[in-house]
Design an enzyme around this catalytic site. Sequence first.
Site, PDB file in Angstrom:
ATOM      1  N   TYR A 374     -20.835   8.063-103.526  1.00 54.63           N
ATOM      2  CA  TYR A 374     -19.394   8.229-103.728  1.00 54.63           C
ATOM      3  C   TYR A 374     -18.991   9.623-103.269  1.00 54.63           C
ATOM      4  O   TYR A 374     -19.734  10.596-103.465  1.00 54.63           O
ATOM      5  CB  TYR A 374     -19.027   8.064-105.202  1.00 54.63           C
ATOM      6  N   HIS A 382     -13.985   3.687-104.003  1.00 55.99           N
ATOM      7  CA  HIS A 382     -15.214   2.909-103.913  1.00 55.99           C
ATOM      8  C   HIS A 382     -16.282   3.702-103.156  1.00 55.99           C
ATOM      9  O   HIS A 382     -15.990   4.683-102.473  1.00 55.99           O
ATOM     10  CB  HIS A 382     -14.950   1.580-103.202  1.00 55.99           C
ATOM     11  N   LYS A 431     -19.098  -1.469 -96.914  1.00 60.99           N
ATOM     12  CA  LYS A 431     -19.902  -0.267 -97.074  1.00 60.99           C
ATOM     13  C   LYS A 431     -20.812  -0.117 -95.865  1.00 60.99           C
ATOM     14  O   LYS A 431     -21.230  -1.105 -95.267  1.00 60.99           O
ATOM     15  CB  LYS A 431     -20.743  -0.324 -98.355  1.00 60.99           C
TER      16      LYS A 431
END
Length: 474
Positions: A374, A382, A431
Site C-alpha cells: 500500500y 487499495h 493489481k
Amino acid sequence: MTGETDMQPSHMKTTMSAIESAAGNLLEAEKSHPPRAARAPRPPRPNYRNIHRFPLPVNVHHVPSVIPHNPLSIISVALSYLTFLVSPPHQKVYSACFDSATSSVHVTDEKTIRALWEMGFFGKGSLSRSEPNWLEQEKKRRGLMGGSTVEEATRKRRAERRQLKLERARHEKLAVEERLRVEAAARESGSQSGLHVVEAADSTAIPAERFSVKKAMEARFLERRQQAMQNREAASSADQQQSLGDLTNSPSSPSANSQSLPVSEHTDHILDDDLDLDTIENEEHLQLSNEETFFLVYALGALSIVDRASNAIIPTPALFDLLRRHSYYPRRPEDRPLEVDDPFMISYVVYHHFRSLGWVVRSGVKFGTDYLLYNRGPVFSHAEFAVIIIPSYSHQFWSSTEALKRHAADKQSRSWWWLHCVNRVQAQVKKSLVICYVDVPPPSEVAADVDGQLNRYRVREFLLRRWVPNRTRD
C-alpha cells in the site's frame, strides 16, 4: 410602423399565456407529486489524515537546517545536538507477548493496539477483518451506538443483489418462453407475418427485461419509504399515547401511587441492563505476524516481547532464533540446526526491504500472494502491488553437488500454469504482480549475529504484467 405596433401586443399576449399555462402545469405537477422528504445527513467520516499522520511508531525530532551564508544556523544546530546529548529524547517501547501455540504475537493493551495500528498499520484484529474495531461494531449491533455495522451493510447489499438477480432471471425466462411461443405460432402458420413478429419480439425482449428490473428497484425503494413513514407515524402515536397516560396518571390519584412501585422497579431493572451493556468487555486482541514483530523489535526498537512462561523480555538474538524455529511445521527443535533458506528468513528479508522503502506491507493471502503493498495504508487506497517471494540459488555453491542442485530446484521451481493463474487473479483485482527473488547465500558465509546474517541476502524485483494480444500488437 402601424402594423408592427399592432403586432406587438398580440405577441406579448401569446407569451404571457404560454408562461401562465406553464406555471399552471408546474403547480399541478407539484400537487400531484408531493415533495420528497429530506434525507438524513450522513455521519461524518473519521479524519484519517490526522489519525494516521505518523507512518511509524517512532519519535522523530527535527534538527534545524544549516544555512551556509548564515553563521547563526550552525550555532542553532550545535545547541540542538547538545540538548539531545544532555537530555536524550524518550522513545516509547510497547509490550507484547509471544504465543507458541499459534506462533504469533498478541497485544492486549488497548493503547498499544491503537498506537500500532494508527502508526504503520501493524497487526490485525483477532475478531475483525483488519482494523481492531470489534468493540465498536458490537456496540452498534446491540444498539448502543448509532449506525449499522459493516457486516450488516454488506449482508443487506448482497441480499438485494441476489433478489435483483433472481428477478432478472425470472423475466429472462418469461421472455424466452414468449419468444418460443411466437416462433411456434410462426412455424404453424408459415406466413411471413410470423417472422416479423419474431423479429419484433427479439428487439423488445431485452428492453422489457431492463424495464422490469428497474421497476423492481423502484418498487423496493417505494416500499422502504412507506415502511419508514409508517414507523414514524407509529412512533408519533406512541408518544401521544404516552403523554395522555402521563396526564391521566396524576400523582393525586391513588391508582397512580399504587402502580408507581412496580414501574420504578421495572425501570431500575432496565437501567441495570443498560449499564451492563455499556460496560462490554473488549474480547479482541491485536495479532502480529512474525515479520511485523521482528521489524518492530529489531529495526525500530519500538516493541519488546515478553515470554509468558517466565514473564521476562526476550532478547533480540533469542527472538530471532525463536521465530525462525517456529516458521517450520512442526516446530524445529533446539537440537537441530537452522537452514539459511528457512521460511521466516526469506519472508522477513522481503518485508524489511519494502518497509525500508516506505511501503505499508500487509498479508496477501486473500489474493494468493505473499504480501500486498500500500502507498499510505488500507484506509486511503487499495493495494497497488502484490508480491510473490521466490528464493534464488544463484551462488555456485548450490550447484556444486547433485543433492544441492535437487534442493535448489525443489525450492524455486514454479510451473507456468501457476504463474498464469496468479497473474490473472492480480489482473482481475487491478493489481500489478511483483516477483521478488531472494538470493540465498551459502551456509559457510552466514555470520553469527543478526546484522551479519541479514546483510548476506539480496532482493531482486521484477514487475510482471499480463500480456494481452489485442493491446500489445507492436
